[in-house]
Structures are given as structure tokens and as C-alpha cells.
Write an enzyme that holds these catalytic residues in place. Structure first.
Site, PDB file in Angstrom:
ATOM      1  N   ASP A 173      -2.867   3.350   7.970  1.00  0.00           N
ATOM      2  CA  ASP A 173      -1.657   3.723   7.224  1.00  0.00           C
ATOM      3  C   ASP A 173      -1.299   5.180   7.484  1.00  0.00           C
ATOM      4  O   ASP A 173      -0.938   5.924   6.572  1.00  0.00           O
ATOM      5  CB  ASP A 173      -1.827   3.448   5.726  1.00  0.00           C
ATOM      6  CG  ASP A 173      -1.928   1.950   5.434  1.00  0.00           C
ATOM      7  OD1 ASP A 173      -1.694   1.143   6.359  1.00  0.00           O
ATOM      8  OD2 ASP A 173      -2.244   1.590   4.302  1.00  0.00           O
TER       9      ASP A 173
ATOM     10  N   HIS B 241       4.542   0.842   4.115  1.00  0.00           N
ATOM     11  CA  HIS B 241       3.141   0.684   3.707  1.00  0.00           C
ATOM     12  C   HIS B 241       2.178   1.090   4.817  1.00  0.00           C
ATOM     13  O   HIS B 241       0.970   1.197   4.566  1.00  0.00           O
ATOM     14  CB  HIS B 241       2.863  -0.734   3.203  1.00  0.00           C
ATOM     15  CG  HIS B 241       2.744  -1.798   4.251  1.00  0.00           C
ATOM     16  ND1 HIS B 241       2.137  -3.014   4.013  1.00  0.00           N
ATOM     17  CD2 HIS B 241       3.169  -1.854   5.530  1.00  0.00           C
ATOM     18  CE1 HIS B 241       2.187  -3.767   5.091  1.00  0.00           C
ATOM     19  NE2 HIS B 241       2.807  -3.088   6.029  1.00  0.00           N
TER      20      HIS B 241
ATOM     21  N   ASP C  97      -9.761   0.083   3.789  1.00  0.00           N
ATOM     22  CA  ASP C  97      -8.600  -0.623   4.324  1.00  0.00           C
ATOM     23  C   ASP C  97      -8.857  -0.989   5.781  1.00  0.00           C
ATOM     24  O   ASP C  97      -9.505  -0.233   6.515  1.00  0.00           O
ATOM     25  CB  ASP C  97      -7.375   0.302   4.222  1.00  0.00           C
ATOM     26  CG  ASP C  97      -6.045  -0.374   4.492  1.00  0.00           C
ATOM     27  OD1 ASP C  97      -6.036  -1.536   4.952  1.00  0.00           O
ATOM     28  OD2 ASP C  97      -5.008   0.269   4.263  1.00  0.00           O
TER      29      ASP C  97
ATOM     30  N   ASP D  50      -7.476  -1.640  -0.306  1.00  0.00           N
ATOM     31  CA  ASP D  50      -6.557  -2.663   0.200  1.00  0.00           C
ATOM     32  C   ASP D  50      -7.358  -3.950   0.409  1.00  0.00           C
ATOM     33  O   ASP D  50      -8.358  -3.958   1.138  1.00  0.00           O
ATOM     34  CB  ASP D  50      -5.948  -2.195   1.521  1.00  0.00           C
ATOM     35  CG  ASP D  50      -4.832  -3.082   2.028  1.00  0.00           C
ATOM     36  OD1 ASP D  50      -4.962  -4.319   1.917  1.00  0.00           O
ATOM     37  OD2 ASP D  50      -3.842  -2.552   2.566  1.00  0.00           O
TER      38      ASP D  50
ATOM     39  N   ASP E 297      -6.970  -6.379   2.205  1.00  0.00           N
ATOM     40  CA  ASP E 297      -7.106  -6.905   3.564  1.00  0.00           C
ATOM     41  C   ASP E 297      -8.299  -6.318   4.302  1.00  0.00           C
ATOM     42  O   ASP E 297      -8.592  -6.712   5.433  1.00  0.00           O
ATOM     43  CB  ASP E 297      -5.811  -6.749   4.362  1.00  0.00           C
ATOM     44  CG  ASP E 297      -5.473  -5.318   4.762  1.00  0.00           C
ATOM     45  OD1 ASP E 297      -6.356  -4.446   4.773  1.00  0.00           O
ATOM     46  OD2 ASP E 297      -4.288  -5.066   5.082  1.00  0.00           O
TER      47      ASP E 297
ATOM     48  N   HIS F  91      -6.464  -0.946   7.843  1.00  0.00           N
ATOM     49  CA  HIS F  91      -5.505  -0.124   8.572  1.00  0.00           C
ATOM     50  C   HIS F  91      -5.616   1.347   8.176  1.00  0.00           C
ATOM     51  O   HIS F  91      -6.092   1.679   7.089  1.00  0.00           O
ATOM     52  CB  HIS F  91      -4.083  -0.632   8.294  1.00  0.00           C
ATOM     53  CG  HIS F  91      -3.918  -2.089   8.559  1.00  0.00           C
ATOM     54  ND1 HIS F  91      -4.020  -3.043   7.563  1.00  0.00           N
ATOM     55  CD2 HIS F  91      -3.685  -2.763   9.708  1.00  0.00           C
ATOM     56  CE1 HIS F  91      -3.858  -4.250   8.091  1.00  0.00           C
ATOM     57  NE2 HIS F  91      -3.646  -4.110   9.385  1.00  0.00           N
TER      58      HIS F  91
ATOM     59  N   HIS G 226       0.805  -1.222   0.000  1.00  0.00           N
ATOM     60  CA  HIS G 226       0.000   0.000   0.000  1.00  0.00           C
ATOM     61  C   HIS G 226       0.836   1.269   0.000  1.00  0.00           C
ATOM     62  O   HIS G 226       0.279   2.373  -0.123  1.00  0.00           O
ATOM     63  CB  HIS G 226      -0.989   0.003   1.166  1.00  0.00           C
ATOM     64  CG  HIS G 226      -2.291   0.657   0.832  1.00  0.00           C
ATOM     65  ND1 HIS G 226      -3.444   0.496   1.568  1.00  0.00           N
ATOM     66  CD2 HIS G 226      -2.644   1.501  -0.185  1.00  0.00           C
ATOM     67  CE1 HIS G 226      -4.429   1.193   1.031  1.00  0.00           C
ATOM     68  NE2 HIS G 226      -3.964   1.817  -0.027  1.00  0.00           N
TER      69      HIS G 226
ATOM     70  N   GLU H 196      -2.119  -4.948  -2.263  1.00  0.00           N
ATOM     71  CA  GLU H 196      -1.866  -5.954  -1.225  1.00  0.00           C
ATOM     72  C   GLU H 196      -2.389  -7.349  -1.574  1.00  0.00           C
ATOM     73  O   GLU H 196      -2.703  -8.141  -0.684  1.00  0.00           O
ATOM     74  CB  GLU H 196      -2.407  -5.496   0.133  1.00  0.00           C
ATOM     75  CG  GLU H 196      -1.766  -4.236   0.676  1.00  0.00           C
ATOM     76  CD  GLU H 196      -0.360  -4.427   1.268  1.00  0.00           C
ATOM     77  OE1 GLU H 196       0.110  -5.579   1.303  1.00  0.00           O
ATOM     78  OE2 GLU H 196       0.243  -3.416   1.681  1.00  0.00           O
TER      79      GLU H 196
END
Length: 313
Positions: free
Chosen positions: A123, A136, A119, A226, A228, A121, A97, A271
């Protein structure tokens, strides 16, 4: 649309190897043919050059591989800027990412964009807050002016000039934040729609609110997705899986609503890690979701408001 697909086989920003093969896996999953079937003109711009990881070393523990990452992101920024200036719609396929720092930074050189960051996360780490040193985990902070000057200045060319206004950033599906980045996100004033928000209000209401945030006073939206963010049972091929993510249908509706808004001007899909995947399942789902953002519908004339129930008898 004229869609410019740009691959970034970069895994320097992540803690696990494998996402450098993500662009190849997504291409293999039929991205180009399926985009053309939707009526788009597709230009494969190939991959941004990434040096062999075995030839570079970690010199700064809180900014791992920064010297190798920066030239890659600079090249990506230039490619995205060129795409946007020529009337194209950049679709950036990662890679980890950290590539969003290049893609969104390049986009922001041409127009004022808001960001919908889908996402697990945030980030939003900096070298001072990062628990891992992995870049990332830093791109969104850097785009908004937080972090190392080499990162914050990548898009605008000036570390003192942020590429993105935090007030136009909407996070969707967040469920894993480090303590330091959470504090910085509060300070910056970004909007976070965590999985709790989605559970409480539903993905449709959340996406309407996210669109409002990202479009206020901007000339369009850059979506950074992303893989994930999905629950690992649906997307096993990611490097940082966290249970309790989006379902496939929630993710599709999110992308469909973004596409239907007519405001999206660029897209990242990142990702995908084929080493950890099962039969390319995650890459195929990445293509499906990208297509949902770019116009694919099962029934394109579905009513925006459900009709009243007909009286019987």
C-alpha cells in the site's frame, strides 16, 4: 481498557464492491460482547458517514473517488484523535485499507507512533506508480509523505510534514508488491518482513523484530491488519486474495505478541468483504484476531522461555 469501536463502511478505495459491509459483518460476529467478556469498557461510536457510491463519479483515474474519500478519512481522523485524547483505544473496522490513512493520521496527531502493517500488500503506491488508481493501495506511502498532497497532508494538516517516520514502519506478511511501490519503499527505508522471512525465521522471530522497529523512539504502536494477509483458504472474504499467506495460528501468534508487548495503542481491521465470504467466516476470524491483540489467551501464564526437559530415570 476503554475501547472505542469506529466503523468505516468505505469501499471507494478498492477495486471490488462489498467491503463497505465489513463493519456490519464484524459487529454481527460478536465483537462487542466478546470484548466486554475480556473486561474492557466498549464504546460503539457507530460508523463514519460515507456517501452513496452511486452518487459520486471518478474524476481522476489515478486517484479514484478521491473527492468522496477525503471527507470520510478526515472525519475518521477527528474521531480517532478524540478517542486517543480521551484515553481510549481506537479499534477501526473497515472498509478498505484506505481507512488507515485516517486512523493512523488521527492517532499521530496525539502521539508519535510506529506502525506494524500486517498485509499482503505494501500500500505504498502514489498516483505516479499505481497500476489501478485505487487509493487503498496508497495509505502507507501517504502517511510517510509520499504521494498527492491532499493525502499526505490529511493527518498532519501540512503536506510537507509526514505523519509517520518510515524508520518506524514494519511490514509483516508482504507477498505482493508493485514495481514502483517497491522502489519507493526501498528509498524510504521501511522494514519489510515478507512471507519468505516468516518461512525462514518463523513468525515469533519476525514479530520480535517488527516490534523493535515500531517501538524505537516512539510512544506506542498502531497496528493495521488487512485480512488478505491470511491465506485465502482461511479468509476467503477479501477483495484481493493472494495464495501463500499466513496460517490462522501464525496470525494469532502475531497478534498475541503485539498485545503482550503492552505497546499497541490503536488497531485497524480492514478488508472484510461479506459478498465474497463463506458463512461470515472471515468476519468471525477478524474478531478472533482482534481479541488476540486485545488480551485473549488460551493460557495467559504460558512461560516466555520453555523449561529445560526433565531428566527421566
Amino acid at each position: 481498557m476503554q475501547i472505542d469501536v469506529i466503523g468505516v463502511p468505505l469501499d471507494y478505495g478498492a477495486g471490488r464492491r462489498g467491503v463497505d459491509m465489513g463493519p456490519a459483518a464484524v459487529r454481527h460476529a460478536g465483537l462487542f460482547d466478546r470484548l466486554r467478556k475480556l473486561g474492557h469498557d466498549v464504546n460503539d461510536r457507530g460508523n463514519v458517514f460515507v456517501p452513496l457510491r452511486e452518487n459520486v463519479k471518478v474524476a481522476e483515474p489515478t486517484l479514484r473517488f478521491v473527492d468522496a474519500i477525503l471527507p470520510v478519512l478526515a472525519s475518521l481522523s477527528d474521531a480517532v484523535e478524540q478517542s486517543v485524547k480521551s484515553g481510549g483505544f481506537p479499534v477501526v473496522v473497515g472498509g478498505d485499507h484506505s481507512v488507515a490513512l485516517g486512523s493512523i493520521g488521527g492517532h499521530a496527531r496525539v502521539r508519535k507512533v510506529g506502525v506494524v502493517w500486517v498485509d499482503t500488500h505494501g500500500d505504498w503506491n502514489t498516483p505516479e506508480t499505481t497500476p489501478s488508481g485505487n487509493i487503498h493501495g496508497m495509505p502507507m506511502a501517504a502517511l510517510c509523505g509520499y504521494g498527492d498532497p491532499r493525502l499526505t497532508g490529511l493527518g498532519s494538516g501540512d503536506p510537507a510534514v509526514r505523519s509517520i517516520d518510515p524508520r518506524n514502519v514494519a511490514f509483516v506478511g508482504t507477498r505482493d508488491l508493485d514495481a514502483g511501490e517497491r522502489a519507493l519503499m526501498r528509498e524510504a527505508g521501511v522494514t519489510v518482513f515478507s512471507m519468505e522471512s516468516i518461512d525462514r525465521y518463523g513468525i515469533a522471530a519476525v514479530m520480535e523484530a517488527a516490534l523493535a522497529v515500531a517501538t524505537e523512539g516512539t510512544e506506542g504502536i498502531h497496528v493495521s491488519f488487512d485480512m488478505d494477509v491470511l491465506d485465502p483458504q482461511f479468509a476467503p472474504g477479501v477483495g484481493t486474495p493472494v495464495p501463500g499467506g499466513l496460517t490462522v495460528r501464525e496470525a494469532h501468534l502475531a497478534m498475541e505478541m503485539l498485545g503482550s508487548s503492552g505497546k499497541v495503542r490503536g488497531l485497524d481491521v480492514v478488508e472484510v468483504n461479506p459478498i465474497l465470504d463463506q458463512r461470515n467466516l472471515t468476519a468471525e476470524l477478524a474478531v478472533d484476531l482482534a481479541l488476540s491483540c486485545l488480551g485473549l489467551r488460551v493460557w495467559p501464564d504460558a512461560p516466555a522461555v520453555l523449561p529445560a526437559r526433565a531428566r527421566v530415570g
